[in-house]
Design an enzyme around this catalytic site. Structure first.
Site, short mmCIF file in Angstrom:
data_model
loop_
_atom_site.label_atom_id
_atom_site.label_comp_id
_atom_site.label_asym_id
_atom_site.label_seq_id
_atom_site.Cartn_x
_atom_site.Cartn_y
_atom_site.Cartn_z
N ARG A 192 -4.57 28.48 -7.69
CA ARG A 192 -4.61 27.26 -8.50
C ARG A 192 -4.71 27.66 -9.97
O ARG A 192 -5.76 28.11 -10.41
CB ARG A 192 -5.84 26.45 -8.08
N HIS A 244 -9.41 22.38 -11.35
CA HIS A 244 -9.41 21.68 -10.05
C HIS A 244 -8.80 20.29 -10.19
O HIS A 244 -7.90 19.90 -9.46
CB HIS A 244 -10.83 21.60 -9.52
N TYR A 249 -16.63 29.06 -14.24
CA TYR A 249 -16.80 29.83 -13.01
C TYR A 249 -15.72 30.88 -12.73
O TYR A 249 -15.79 31.58 -11.74
CB TYR A 249 -16.92 28.89 -11.81
C1 LIG Z 1 -15.83 15.76 2.47
C2 LIG Z 1 -15.70 16.02 1.01
N1 LIG Z 1 -16.67 16.71 0.38
C3 LIG Z 1 -16.58 16.94 -0.94
C4 LIG Z 1 -15.52 16.48 -1.66
C5 LIG Z 1 -15.43 16.74 -3.16
N2 LIG Z 1 -14.31 17.66 -3.40
C6 LIG Z 1 -13.10 17.20 -3.77
S1 LIG Z 1 -11.96 18.41 -3.77
C7 LIG Z 1 -13.10 19.57 -3.32
C8 LIG Z 1 -12.67 20.98 -3.12
C9 LIG Z 1 -11.51 21.08 -2.21
O1 LIG Z 1 -11.12 22.41 -2.09
P1 LIG Z 1 -9.91 22.83 -1.19
O2 LIG Z 1 -10.05 22.26 0.17
O3 LIG Z 1 -9.80 24.29 -1.29
O4 LIG Z 1 -8.64 22.11 -1.88
P2 LIG Z 1 -8.10 22.32 -3.35
O5 LIG Z 1 -8.75 21.26 -4.19
O6 LIG Z 1 -8.43 23.69 -3.79
O7 LIG Z 1 -6.63 22.09 -3.26
C10 LIG Z 1 -14.36 19.01 -3.16
C11 LIG Z 1 -15.57 19.74 -2.82
C12 LIG Z 1 -14.54 15.74 -0.97
N3 LIG Z 1 -13.49 15.22 -1.61
N4 LIG Z 1 -14.66 15.52 0.35
#
Ligand SMILES: Cc1ncc(C[n+]2csc(CCOP(=O)(O)OP(=O)(O)O)c2C)c(N)n1
Ligand SMILES: [Mg+2]
Lengths: 321, 383
Positions: free
Chosen positions: B269, B273, B282
């Site tokens: 990425r 985020h 971080y």
């Molecule tokens: C169940 C849940 N917990 C927390 C969040 C908050 N949150 C949004 S995106 C994220 C990280 C997601 O990481 P990943 O699955 O690696 O996907 P990426 O964003 O890197 O594409 C978090 C913790 C959420 N949306 N849903």
């Protein structure tokens, strides 16, 4: 010191962790980055990464893990990033956290805190806006606390960390940074299960909590009515005495909350008034609440949230009877 | 039923161990970072399609850039950019077909567009206009904001396809973080048991907000998880669009044949985020720079050059074209009508129940009686 709600929470966490080395903070993005709202900022630097832990993305592991830590004798403070993501872990609250003391007949207990920002009005995505304190307060064995001021945020969180039972600590994120007030330095607790009378008055009792205190106060000021404004602060167990005592005096009551109307905490407040103060009522108790729908996507969410004119309409209605 | 434990499987005091050290998964790759490749491994795509993949990656990049700047101007709520993940998003999306479903997570814009979702609707989605999800659903697509929550329904919808002997698959898109959820485990296990046409496509972009992959799991790879469910796993270089395309084709074929597949697309990425995140808190800039050198579009451009296919490609022309498409989509989003109060109550049930009817009527009356309520209702962001 002058603090916002979120800096007061941060201060409470620092204070709690410094006072008791069995307090552990865990959650998604709480350590390295200090939390998405910066509520846990500086904790990792001060207390190290054994006590301040970035977890895998699993609410079940966070809450269930905290239950285990607590049963073993630690005092975990778990962060759920947004209250809309608590549901997977609801099972851990219902199945274990809330009833381990009961199940083991007092031998084990779960002195843990689950902190989570809740509520709408921040222009976020789906599942970032709900207020489900009504659902959580329906679970026997849980305490549900919702501060509305920086001072309470600090004092109630410290009390929650020291509480012998599990506390769900719901933080009104819409007002996380919207105002500052003087918050005492050091180790100060505010009592759980005690409402606060924010304004004394004779004409009508207005009960609210969390982020809804703002529109409630604004409506009372705008109307210039002699209202008694009660900040419930703890949803479960509820301070019935303060509410009922006030209604006995005013004879009228409005409850304001953000969560859906049906089965909401407002219904419980009405029931308690019916139980204990029905004969004092001069008008039916009014509820100003969210609708029985999910909080709309951000383009429409303002239609959902109770605002000062809606609260004012509720107050005028009970005063007109 | 296949025998679970062949009789020649070893027994004894030292038998029965399995360890991380036994597992060496590797990574499927067709085009090396310098653009060189093994000609036999290049998927069976004609020149036009090979060039088309390039166009889609440029579209993803341009779309992400435009969306991030729209958000900065206050015209979107937030946005999750796929910058750096173009090969992963496009290669996978290009392999889906016909009536395939896509249950995503928000970081797969081009794959959504390839499914038939419009630019307008993606803009509307990030503006928080509820109807966006309606138009996505009409294209068999959905974005699940609660991470990992769409995975069990992926299994269920694929089950329905199997019962119907449909030709399609359900592709779930999610991130590395999602693999830590309980639903991930439950969904993949159930899909394996049922043998349904589900493809679990994970973009391992190394981070879940601030949480790096190493804190997400102690396992060396995500793909190896597939073994635990008895389904097929593929780990692919997510910055190699042809390798991702091929992996997804294979996964799709496996799923169609009754073996669900889990694809781990290893990528990075490049952006924050979301627009609300500050990655300098971080991660090191040097890490980002290192991945900058593995840019998926540059790599694919080198490949096309080596095939003599880049001569006809006009990157600036593509960008202009894509920007024009984006502008048109944005205008359409700007013109999309504001919702009214009814939209808050509609669609929760097939029929409006009495309590909602009452609440709607009371609220409409109150809006008439106290128009000052409108002062508290901010119009949605627009251009
Ligand atoms: C169940 C849940 N917990 C927390 C969040 C908050 N949150 C949004 S995106 C994220 C990280 C997601 O990481 P990943 O699955 O690696 O996907 P990426 O964003 O890197 O594409 C978090 C913790 C959420 N949306 N849903
Ligand atoms: Mg990720």
């Amino acid at each position: 010191m002058q603090a916002t709600i979120v800096t007061a929470i941060n201060d409470a966490l620092h204070t709690a962790m410094a006072a008791d080395d069995r307090v552990v903070t865990l959650g998604e993005d709480v350590a390295e980055s200090g939390g998405v709202f910066r509520a846990t900022e500086g904790l990792k630097e001060e207390f190290g990464d054994e006590r301040v832990v970035d977890t895998p993305l699993s609410e079940i592991a966070i809450v269930g893990g905290a239950v285990g830590l607590a049963v073993y004798g630690y005092r975990p403070v778990a962060e759920i990033q947004f209250s809309g993501f608590l549901p997977p872990a609801f099972d851990q609250l219902v199945t274990h956290a809330s009833r381990i003391r009961w199940r083991t007949r007092g031998t084990w207990s779960v002195p843990m805190v689950v902190r989570m920002p809740y509520g709408g009005g921040v222009r976020a995505l789906e599942h970032h806006s709900e207020s489900l304190e009504g659902a959580y307060s329906h679970v026997p064995g849980l305490k549900v606390v919702v501060p509305s001021t920086p001072r309470d945020a600090k004092g109630l969180l410290l009390a929650a960390v020291r509480d012998p039972d599990p506390v769900l600590f719901m933080e009104p994120k819409r007002v996380y940074r919207s105002f500052r007030e003087e918050v005492p330095e050091g180790d100060v607790e505010e009592p759980i299960a005690e409402a606060a009378v924010r304004r004394e008055g004779e004409a009508v009792t207005v009960v609210s909590w969390g982020a809804m205190m703002e529109p409630t106060t604004a409506a009372v000021e705008r109307l210039g009515v002699d209202a008694e404004v009660i900040d419930l602060r703890t949803i479960a167990p509820m301070d019935t005495e303060t509410v009922v005592g006030s209604v006995e005096k005013t004879g009228r009551c409005v409850v304001v909350h953000e969560g859906p109307r049906t089965g909401g905490v407002g219904a419980e407040v009405v029931a308690r008034i019916n139980d204990d103060a029905l004969m004092y009522l001069e008008a039916p108790v009014e509820r100003v609440t969210g609708f029985d729908v999910p909080v709309p996507m951000l383009a429409m969410e303002d239609y959902y949230l109770p605002n000062p004119p809606r609260v004012a309409a509720g107050i005028e209605r009970v005063l007109s009877v | 039923m296949a025998e679970r434990e062949p009789s020649e499987s070893p027994t004894g005091p030292q038998a029965g161990r399995i360890s991380q050290a036994d597992i060496e998964v590797g990574r499927a790759r067709i085009v090396r970072p310098d653009g060189s490749h093994d000609a036999d491994a290049v998927p069976d795509l004609d020149d036009q399609q090979l060039q088309d993949l390039y166009r889609w990656m440029v579209l993803e990049r341009t779309f992400d850039e435009r969306m991030v700047s729209l958000q900065r101007r206050g015209e979107l709520g937030t946005y999750a950019s796929g910058r750096g993940q173009e090969a992963s998003i496009v290669g996978s999306g290009y392999a889906l077909e016909g009536d395939d479903w896509l249950l995503g997570t928000g970081r797969e814009a081009a794959a959504m567009l390839l499914r038939g979702v419009s630019i307008r609707d993606l803009v509307l989605f990030w503006r928080g206009v509820g109807d966006a999800a309606k138009f996505m659903a009409e294209e068999n697509a959905m974005i699940a904001i609660s991470i990992g929550s769409q995975l069990p329904m992926t299994t269920g919808a694929a089950w329905g396809m199997a019962l119907d002997d449909a030709e399609s698959v359900v592709a779930a898109y999610f991130g590395d973080g999602a693999t830590s959820t309980g639903t991930f485990h439950e969904a993949l296990n159930f899909a394996g048991v049922l043998g349904v046409p589900a493809v679990f496509f994970c973009q391992n972009n190394q981070y879940a907000i601030s949480t790096p992959f190493e804190k997400q799991t102690r396992a060396g790879t995500l793909a190896q998880r597939a073994v635990g469910y008895g389904i097929e796993g593929i780990r692919v270089d997510g910055n190699d669009v042809l390798a991702v395309y091929e992996a997804m084709r294979e996964a799709r074929a496996l799923a169609r044949g009754g073996t669900p597949a889990f694809v781990e697309s290893v990528t990075y990425r490049m952006d924050a985020h979301t627009t609300s995140d500050d990655p300098t808190r971080y991660r090191d800039e040097s890490e980002v720079e290192e991945w900058e050198r593995r840019d998926p579009i540059d790599r694919y451009e080198a490949f096309l050059r080596s095939k003599g296919l880049f001569g006809e490609v006009d990157r600036e022309g593509i960008v202009e074209e894509v920007e024009a498409e984006f502008r048109a989509g944005l205008e359409a989003a700007d013109d999309y009508p504001e919702g009214d109060v009814e939209a808050v109550f509609e669609y929760l049930y097939a029929e409006l129940p009495p309590n909602l009817e009452e609440q709607l009527a009371a609220f409409e009356a109150l809006l008439e009686e106290r128009p000052e309520i409108n002062d508290y209702i901010e119009r949605r962001p627009k251009g």
